[in-house]
Design a protein around this motif. Structure first.
Motif, PDB file in Angstrom:
ATOM      1  N   LEU A 157      -0.233  -1.305   1.404  1.00 25.06           N
ATOM      2  CA  LEU A 157       0.397  -2.325   2.253  1.00 25.06           C
ATOM      3  C   LEU A 157       1.327  -3.212   1.436  1.00 25.06           C
ATOM      4  O   LEU A 157       2.379  -3.631   1.907  1.00 25.06           O
ATOM      5  N   ASP A 194      -4.250  -5.898  10.094  1.00 26.82           N
ATOM      6  CA  ASP A 194      -3.559  -6.898   9.287  1.00 26.82           C
ATOM      7  C   ASP A 194      -4.318  -8.206   9.365  1.00 26.82           C
ATOM      8  O   ASP A 194      -5.386  -8.282   9.985  1.00 26.82           O
ATOM      9  N   ILE A 220      -3.325  -1.492  12.335  1.00 32.38           N
ATOM     10  CA  ILE A 220      -2.177  -0.863  11.685  1.00 32.38           C
ATOM     11  C   ILE A 220      -2.264   0.644  11.795  1.00 32.38           C
ATOM     12  O   ILE A 220      -1.318   1.305  12.228  1.00 32.38           O
ATOM     13  N   GLY A 256      -5.845  -8.781   5.562  1.00 36.37           N
ATOM     14  CA  GLY A 256      -6.285  -7.741   6.490  1.00 36.37           C
ATOM     15  C   GLY A 256      -7.713  -7.278   6.204  1.00 36.37           C
ATOM     16  O   GLY A 256      -8.441  -7.864   5.411  1.00 36.37           O
TER      17      GLY A 256
END
Length: 420
Positions: free
Chosen positions: A39, A67, A73, A108
């Protein structure tokens, strides 16, 4: 022992479950680190590849990445009732202060979905295997304990029971089994054999004393029985020595001497009959046919007696001559007791057979029943007291029993029992 095995199995399974959850935590933590890096680099393809690699573990069924706002996600695989969450964090150094400080930023989270079916099946297999192993250990321990007990306790006790009176065998067994026999059993053996030895010594002393007493009693009885006829003979001889003796008196004295000599001869023959062992030859005989023959012969000597025979038709192993002699003596005894009717019955009772001889003679008193088979005991005026003694001895030679009791008709019943 069973409780210990159960506790050990439970501890092992608990440890196995703990290791399983540690494995899930390791997978979750590794995935969260990889997801954080992906990420940060904004490389979702890395995230998907890592998710696919994580799902290759047979216990992991799905993964999800969110997240910092909780928006999903990615989602790969399925979901399960079992899941664990792991935060996506980044450690940053702060330069706002004079001293560098590390800050942890949470941006997250990751959810790992896993199944426990595989671990349950594996745990079940392990449980069954551990139970089987425990069972084998228990059986082995039991067999070993049984072998030890058998050698140290059971075998010595069984041998003891089978050889209670054999002191030599017991002592030899103790010597042979000394190294493997339990000390307590060996002590009991030693005490018992010592006691058995003393008992044998005491028994031999008692037998010797009893034999001497019987010899003394028998000698006194013989002396008493022979003394009377010898006294009569001596008196008759003294009279015969006189010069002035009438012919009639002389003939009477000679007659007395002859009668008493016959009497002494009869006593001596009785003594010899008692001292001899009866030669027994067992052979299969039909009891009904044998009794009929005995009665037919007795009718020749005692034709005025009413004989009655009630015998079952069966075969026995006996000595016909000895049994005939026994019954002929009992018949003679009944005739001398003024019997008019003699009844003989024979019955088969599988393992034994019984012969009852009942007469209607003078009978016998209850107090005399226990003494009637003793030597020289008689209720007859001219009896020697040896006939029934010889009968009892012959019965015992045939491995039988004889009893006597007053009959209902006032006479006497002799009861004979023999093995078939």
């Amino acid at each position: 022992m069973v409780t210990a095995l159960i506790v050990n199995n439970k501890l092992f399974l608990d440890l196995f479950k703990e290791k399983f959850h540690e494995k899930i935590d390791i997978i979750g933590n590794e995935f969260s680190k990889a997801a954080s890096l992906a990420l940060l680099l904004n490389r979702k393809e890395i995230l998907y590849k890592r998710a696919e690699a994580t799902l290759k573990d047979k216990d992991i069924v799905g993964v999800k990445v969110y997240d910092e706002k909780g928006v999903e996600i990615i989602s790969s695989g399925g979901t399960s009732s079992y899941k664990k969450s792991y935060p996506l964090v980044v450690r940053q150094l702060s330069t706002e202060s004079f001293f560098d400080e590390e800050k942890i930023k949470n941006f997250g989270s990751v959810e790992i979905f896993y199944t426990r079916e595989n671990i349950k099946n594996l745990m079940l297999k392990i449980l069954l295997l551990s139970i089987f192993i425990s069972f084998v250990i228990m059986i082995t321990a039991f067999l070993f304990a049984y072998m030890v007990l058998n050698k140290t306790f059971i075998n010595p006790l069984l041998f003891w029971r089978e050889n209670l009176e054999n002191e030599d065998k017991l002592l030899a067994f103790i010597k042979k089994q000394k190294n493997i026999m339990a000390p307590e059993i060996e002590d009991i053996y030693n005490v018992y054999t010592s006691m058995l030895h003393r008992l044998k010594e005491n028994y031999q002393k008692i037998v010797q004393q009893k034999s001497l007493a019987e010899i003394g009693k028998f000698s006194l009885t013989i002396a008493h029985e022979i003394k009377n006829p010898l006294g009569i003979i001596k008196g008759a001889i003294d009279i015969l020595k006189k010069d002035t003796i009438e012919p009639k008196v002389k003939r009477e004295m000679i007659s007395y001497i002859e009668e008493e000599v016959v009497r002494i001869d009869k006593l001596v023959r009785g003594f010899l009959s008692m001292s001899k062992n009866v030669n027994v030859t067992l052979k299969e005989e039909n009891i009904k046919i044998l009794l009929d023959k005995i009665v037919d012969k007795s009718k020749i000597n005692f034709n005025n007696i009413n004989f009655q025979v009630d015998a079952d038709d069966f075969n026995v192993n006996t000595d016909a001559e000895v049994l005939s002699h026994i019954l002929e003596n009992l018949i003679k005894n009944s005739v001398e007791a003024d019997s008019q009717t003699i009844k003989i019955t024979a019955r088969n009772y599988n393992s034994i057979f019984k012969i009852d001889l009942t007469d209607d003679g003078k009978g016998i008193k209850i107090e005399d029943c226990e003494k009637i088979f003793e030597p020289f005991y008689t209720t007859k005026r001219e009896g020697s007291g040896l006939g029934l003694t010889f009968v009892a001895k012959a019965v015992y030679q045939l491995d039988g029993k004889i009893n006597v009791s007053p009959a209902d008709n006032g006479g006497t019943t002799f009861i004979l029992e023999f093995n078939i």
